[in-house]
Design an enzyme around this catalytic site. Structure first.
Site, PDB file in Angstrom:
ATOM      1  CG  HIS A 147      10.728  30.217 -37.372  1.00 49.17           C
ATOM      2  ND1 HIS A 147      11.640  29.462 -36.673  1.00 49.17           N
ATOM      3  CD2 HIS A 147      11.411  31.306 -37.812  1.00 49.17           C
ATOM      4  CE1 HIS A 147      12.815  30.055 -36.688  1.00 49.17           C
ATOM      5  NE2 HIS A 147      12.703  31.176 -37.375  1.00 49.17           N
TER       6      HIS A 147
ATOM      7  CD  GLU B 278       9.151  26.801 -36.116  1.00 49.08           C
ATOM      8  OE1 GLU B 278       9.206  27.366 -34.999  1.00 49.08           O
ATOM      9  OE2 GLU B 278      10.120  26.760 -36.893  1.00 49.08           O
TER      10      GLU B 278
ATOM     11  CG  HIS C 162      10.756  28.456 -32.118  1.00 44.82           C
ATOM     12  ND1 HIS C 162      10.976  29.030 -33.350  1.00 44.82           N
ATOM     13  CD2 HIS C 162      11.022  29.422 -31.201  1.00 44.82           C
ATOM     14  CE1 HIS C 162      11.363  30.280 -33.196  1.00 44.82           C
ATOM     15  NE2 HIS C 162      11.402  30.548 -31.895  1.00 44.82           N
TER      16      HIS C 162
ATOM     17  CD  GLU D  63      12.846  24.529 -31.642  1.00 45.60           C
ATOM     18  OE1 GLU D  63      11.880  24.184 -32.344  1.00 45.60           O
ATOM     19  OE2 GLU D  63      13.635  25.446 -31.951  1.00 45.60           O
TER      20      GLU D  63
END
Length: 380
Positions: free
Chosen positions: A172, A175, A265, A341
């Site tokens: 993504h 990010e 991420h 994350e």
């Protein structure tokens, strides 16, 4: 009239009205060829050093409007030093303001990681003794996706006993904290004076993709590549035409094998660092669960920024979406597979009101992950 520009690498904004510096109205553009939106990055040429006020009028229509609550954005005068600005989300509009000290400012959802910096990182890595360009894939728009192999030179018999550790980032593109993480990890792993690095390379081959999605990164996309595909939903049946980036890496994994997989991420809403596992996979076992728990506990002990708890609800057994990279690779190779994350905001447990979750903390987490992996090699 204030001059606002986003026509540069990673830029994203649309000017609705810039005639009054106290009431600048902006909109976030959607991803190229897709309906996602959240990322913004723009430059403002301020016509006054008095207080300026901005409103993103379509903030309520973005992909994750719930992320605006209690949020902050980042600003910089030189694109090197970034600081946090508080925001106010009301009536589906995002407001922020400041009194500048210089006439040119940059604003962004998070600290950018430019394609030029990416190229510099790859060029530097390839000058180091134990790093080589293993292979190169191509994006939808023809840009290179570089697969780095990092290991020491050993006899073939020793190579057979080495673990294959894969780490990818920026499926993504917005990010960007993921590539800051990779930068810190590479700096530690390629440090010839680092005994940790020597130990790791004696026992493992590292395969690293610093940026899976250069097209989306340059376009200022939130989640998708140059064809409008969310790469992290493209791993069950890979498509070389629409998602050549994940198809390239998936094919290389099948050829080389995977013993550990980390997919890096950022999360727009959750204000701490965590890992999401693949406990919902059909073949998830007691052994994999022990590896998962040990990695989390070990990384937390090394770097308290990382939290042991999962920020997402745990999946029920057998319910995982195998189109997601973490789930697919964990299932296919029966290995430890995690999505790490990091927050766009700040770590609520260890806050920094000036920088929030800044780039140095991303890099430190990458370095800490190496220590955790080193301590776990015997169990993998």
């Amino acid at each position: 009239m204030m001059n606002i520009d986003c026509n540069f690498d990673g830029g994203n904004i649309h000017v609705v009205d810039s005639s009054d510096s106290n009431a600048i109205k902006l909109e976030i553009r959607k991803d190229k060829h897709a309906d996602y939106s959240q990322w913004f990055y723009f430059r403002a040429q301020l016509n006054t050093l008095e207080k300026c006020s901005f409103t993103i009028v379509n903030a309520g229509q973005v992909s994750y409007p719930e992320a605006w609550d209690d949020g902050t954005i980042v600003a910089s005068y030189d694109r090197q030093n970034w600081f946090r600005i508080s925001t106010d989300y009301q009536r589906q509009q995002l407001h922020f303001s400041l009194t500048p000290t210089q006439p040119i400012m940059y604003f962004s959802l998070y600290i950018p990681y430019s394609y030029e910096r990416h190229n510099d990182l790859i060029a530097w890595a390839l000058t180091q003794q134990h790093c080589q360009l293993h292979s190169v894939g191509r994006t939808v728009e023809g840009r290179p996706v570089e697969l780095l192999k990092i290991t020491n030179n050993t006899h073939s018999s020793d190579q057979q006993n080495k673990k294959n550790i894969w780490i990818i980032a920026r499926q993504h593109p917005a990010e960007t904290m993921a590539e800051w993480y990779i930068e810190g990890l590479l700096q530690a792993l390629l440090n010839e004076d680092n005994s940790l690095s020597r130990s790791l390379m004696a026992n493992a081959n590292f395969y690293i993709v610093a940026n899976m999605n250069p097209d989306g990164s340059i376009a200022g996309n939130l989640r998708t590549n140059g064809a409008g595909v969310d790469l992290n939903r493209s791993w069950l049946v890979t498509n070389p035409e629409q998602a050549p980036e994940s198809a390239f890496v998936s094919k290389a994994m099948d050829k080389l094998g995977v013993d550990v997989f980390l997919d890096i991420h950022g999360d727009e809403e959750i204000p701490f660092v965590f890992a999401a596992g693949c406990e919902g996979n059909p073949n998830y076992s007691v052994h994999l669960d022990k590896l998962d728990k040990k990695f989390r506990k070990t990384l937390h002990q090394i770097n308290p920024d990382f939290r042991v708890e999962n920020g997402y609800p745990a999946d029920e057994p057998g319910s995982d979406d195998l189109s997601i990279a973490c789930n697919q690779i964990g299932h296919r190779f029966n290995c430890l597979s995690l999505t790490i994350e990091m927050p766009f905001k700040d770590n609520q447990y260890l806050p920094d009101p000036i920088k929030g979750w800044g780039t140095e903390r991303c890099k430190a987490l990458g370095q800490a992950s190496l220590i955790a992996l080193q301590q776990m090699l015997a169990d993998i």
